[in-house]
Design an enzyme around this catalytic site. Sequence first.
Site, PDB file in Angstrom:
ATOM      1  N   CYS A  18       5.283  -6.034   1.738  1.00 57.15           N
ATOM      2  CA  CYS A  18       5.632  -4.607   1.714  1.00 57.15           C
ATOM      3  C   CYS A  18       4.910  -3.865   2.845  1.00 57.15           C
ATOM      4  O   CYS A  18       5.234  -4.047   4.009  1.00 57.15           O
ATOM      5  CB  CYS A  18       5.327  -4.018   0.343  1.00 57.15           C
ATOM      6  SG  CYS A  18       6.189  -2.449   0.024  1.00 57.15           S
ATOM      7  N   TYR A  19       3.894  -3.041   2.554  1.00 54.11           N
ATOM      8  CA  TYR A  19       3.151  -2.367   3.624  1.00 54.11           C
ATOM      9  C   TYR A  19       2.590  -3.388   4.602  1.00 54.11           C
ATOM     10  O   TYR A  19       2.574  -3.161   5.819  1.00 54.11           O
ATOM     11  CB  TYR A  19       2.020  -1.522   3.039  1.00 54.11           C
ATOM     12  CG  TYR A  19       1.198  -0.799   4.092  1.00 54.11           C
ATOM     13  CD1 TYR A  19       1.566   0.472   4.523  1.00 54.11           C
ATOM     14  CD2 TYR A  19       0.061  -1.387   4.659  1.00 54.11           C
ATOM     15  CE1 TYR A  19       0.817   1.132   5.503  1.00 54.11           C
ATOM     16  CE2 TYR A  19      -0.684  -0.736   5.630  1.00 54.11           C
ATOM     17  CZ  TYR A  19      -0.305   0.526   6.042  1.00 54.11           C
ATOM     18  OH  TYR A  19      -1.034   1.171   7.010  1.00 54.11           O
ATOM     19  N   LYS A  42      -9.971 -12.399 -16.295  1.00 55.51           N
ATOM     20  CA  LYS A  42     -10.165 -12.577 -17.735  1.00 55.51           C
ATOM     21  C   LYS A  42      -9.476 -13.836 -18.263  1.00 55.51           C
ATOM     22  O   LYS A  42     -10.065 -14.588 -19.055  1.00 55.51           O
ATOM     23  CB  LYS A  42      -9.654 -11.351 -18.474  1.00 55.51           C
ATOM     24  CG  LYS A  42      -9.720 -11.453 -19.993  1.00 55.51           C
ATOM     25  CD  LYS A  42     -11.142 -11.462 -20.524  1.00 55.51           C
ATOM     26  CE  LYS A  42     -11.750 -10.080 -20.434  1.00 55.51           C
ATOM     27  NZ  LYS A  42     -13.080 -10.027 -21.084  1.00 55.51           N
ATOM     28  N   GLY A  50     -21.492 -10.799 -27.449  1.00 54.16           N
ATOM     29  CA  GLY A  50     -20.610 -11.391 -28.448  1.00 54.16           C
ATOM     30  C   GLY A  50     -19.169 -11.420 -28.002  1.00 54.16           C
ATOM     31  O   GLY A  50     -18.318 -12.026 -28.638  1.00 54.16           O
ATOM     32  N   GLY A  51     -18.867 -10.753 -26.881  1.00 54.22           N
ATOM     33  CA  GLY A  51     -17.525 -10.773 -26.329  1.00 54.22           C
ATOM     34  C   GLY A  51     -17.252 -12.068 -25.590  1.00 54.22           C
ATOM     35  O   GLY A  51     -18.124 -12.925 -25.429  1.00 54.22           O
ATOM     36  N   GLY A  55       0.831  -1.202   0.000  1.00 53.07           N
ATOM     37  CA  GLY A  55       0.000   0.000   0.000  1.00 53.07           C
ATOM     38  C   GLY A  55       0.863   1.248   0.000  1.00 53.07           C
ATOM     39  O   GLY A  55       2.062   1.189   0.302  1.00 53.07           O
ATOM     40  N   ASP A  86     -16.657 -12.705 -22.386  1.00 50.58           N
ATOM     41  CA  ASP A  86     -17.310 -12.925 -21.091  1.00 50.58           C
ATOM     42  C   ASP A  86     -18.741 -13.436 -21.241  1.00 50.58           C
ATOM     43  O   ASP A  86     -19.116 -14.447 -20.644  1.00 50.58           O
ATOM     44  CB  ASP A  86     -17.294 -11.630 -20.274  1.00 50.58           C
ATOM     45  CG  ASP A  86     -15.891 -11.092 -20.064  1.00 50.58           C
ATOM     46  OD1 ASP A  86     -14.943 -11.904 -20.103  1.00 50.58           O
ATOM     47  OD2 ASP A  86     -15.740  -9.869 -19.881  1.00 50.58           O
ATOM     48  N   HIS A 132       7.991  -7.638  -3.551  1.00 52.61           N
ATOM     49  CA  HIS A 132       6.699  -8.040  -4.119  1.00 52.61           C
ATOM     50  C   HIS A 132       6.845  -9.363  -4.873  1.00 52.61           C
ATOM     51  O   HIS A 132       7.242  -9.374  -6.046  1.00 52.61           O
ATOM     52  CB  HIS A 132       6.168  -6.956  -5.063  1.00 52.61           C
ATOM     53  CG  HIS A 132       5.679  -5.738  -4.361  1.00 52.61           C
ATOM     54  ND1 HIS A 132       4.389  -5.608  -3.903  1.00 52.61           N
ATOM     55  CD2 HIS A 132       6.329  -4.610  -3.998  1.00 52.61           C
ATOM     56  CE1 HIS A 132       4.249  -4.431  -3.302  1.00 52.61           C
ATOM     57  NE2 HIS A 132       5.414  -3.800  -3.340  1.00 52.61           N
ATOM     58  N   GLU A 175       4.561 -11.159  -6.037  1.00 50.38           N
ATOM     59  CA  GLU A 175       3.475 -11.364  -6.990  1.00 50.38           C
ATOM     60  C   GLU A 175       3.766 -10.848  -8.387  1.00 50.38           C
ATOM     61  O   GLU A 175       3.077 -11.209  -9.351  1.00 50.38           O
ATOM     62  CB  GLU A 175       2.177 -10.718  -6.466  1.00 50.38           C
ATOM     63  CG  GLU A 175       2.175  -9.196  -6.438  1.00 50.38           C
ATOM     64  CD  GLU A 175       2.739  -8.598  -5.158  1.00 50.38           C
ATOM     65  OE1 GLU A 175       2.386  -7.441  -4.844  1.00 50.38           O
ATOM     66  OE2 GLU A 175       3.540  -9.274  -4.480  1.00 50.38           O
TER      67      GLU A 175
END
Length: 516
Positions: A85-86, A371, A227-228, A58, A230, A172, A174
């Site tokens: 970190c934070y 996604k 149509g996407g 953060g 998702d 970090h 990640e």
Amino acid sequence: MNKLKQGGIAVLDYGSQYTQLIARRIRELGVYSEVYAYDGSAAHINRHDPAGFILSGGPKSVYQAGAPRLQRFLLDSGKPVLGICYGMQLLTHVLGGVVDSASQKQYGPATITHTEGSPLFDNLPGELDVWMSHGDRIEAPPAGFVALAESENSPYAAIGDVSRQYYGVQFHPEVNHSPQGKDILANFLFEICGCGEQWTPAAFIDDSVASIRETVGGEQVLLALSGGVDSAVAGALIHRAIGEQLTAIFVDHGMLRLDEADDVIRVFREKQEMSLIAVNAVELFLDALSGVTEPEAKRKTIGKLFIDVFSAEARKLQDIRFLAQGTIYPDVIESAAGSEAAKTIKSHHNVGGLPADLNFKLIEPLRDLFKDEVRIIGEELGLPEAIVWRQPFPGPGLAIRCLGELNWERLEKLRAADAIFASELASADLLRRGTAQSFAVLLPVKSVGVMGDNRSYEEVIVLRAVTTDDFMTADWARLPYDLLARVSARIVNEVAGINRVAYDITSKPPGTIEWE
């Protein structure tokens, strides 16, 4: 309690730009993870009975007044805690250690050396390249903690109290710039928290199908199909669960990409054999958007009108109880859903519920997915590659890529330019593998040019292409100069009313992927 989500990791968000990456990396390891506001209730954070907690980074300093705090129930739970970190500094501060401003800030790559015998670094090389991003550092760890790793500027690059299973890392793990950060997270998940690998595509599909069937019973469901990726994956998942009980409604609002409306109808009605109602509402949307130029106003206008058109079609049908949408996890996060502390980045037209006059109950089977997870599920469901790997397209469509006034002429300019960009990227094999999202933006400004020895005063197209793993952060794509030159030349020569082309080299953050 959902068994698939049980025993995962709860990530507490303290405002880091990387928070969502933590959850994503954990899921890649086959463990469910969910992000919660740091000040969320104990009941909410514990709703899936997590096996451990991760405190994110953060922007604040823990010793400042008003800095985000650590809720005591997390420590009282007896479950493992990892501060990043934070999060590490907060853990230190709460437990009686000393955190202070560092004389030398660390932003960027660093090398740490860790001690042997710590389960957090088990089976890893003694030296690790990591990514630092901090202005404070640990001066003295709390009682019971020992140094687990150090770097040139951080004597406590990692700390731990093994007996209480409290750990902290100043870097970090990640991010991709910490090459073995995922291995560190894996050690926390499996060696320290005792998690199991149960978050898999097949398990998600089986769980979702069972849940949809239980929820829907014998009732009918309507799908809002754009149509996407998702909505297509959501539709395929629901269709597998309930078959002919699903009806899809596709609303053509006039702001789709070139030939996209025809493609959607052909693919889903003919190839996927879904019951599909196609509605041409182009004039209705353009009339409603006349004079609307502010981005949020565009989104809200389109969202409201979409629901109005959709509900009008729905009322023609009989006995519809459920509405299905392709809402995914980043939509929920960016719309600040479920958190008083979060701030809205932008609103999404498919988040936030339905108008009071609609009596549908909402089904959002992809609401917990990122996604890339949606794409994996789509492949597992057997959807064609052209659908699964279709580049993301916002619900408001070209309305938020056509900045300023919306009319058919400007939308057609943008459509043509966008199609040229996409075709050249596809020819260079960069549409799927080289870019995660790419498109053209039409600016509401004109520039002077020279065309055929005559002065021109025409509009400007900006090209945007980004690379990203999860769409929470993104970097601009380093496209070849000759490709950009070719795209620019084609747009200026083939699209009437455009005399200048620019390329957007802004990352996310500080920008967003879309311009509006």
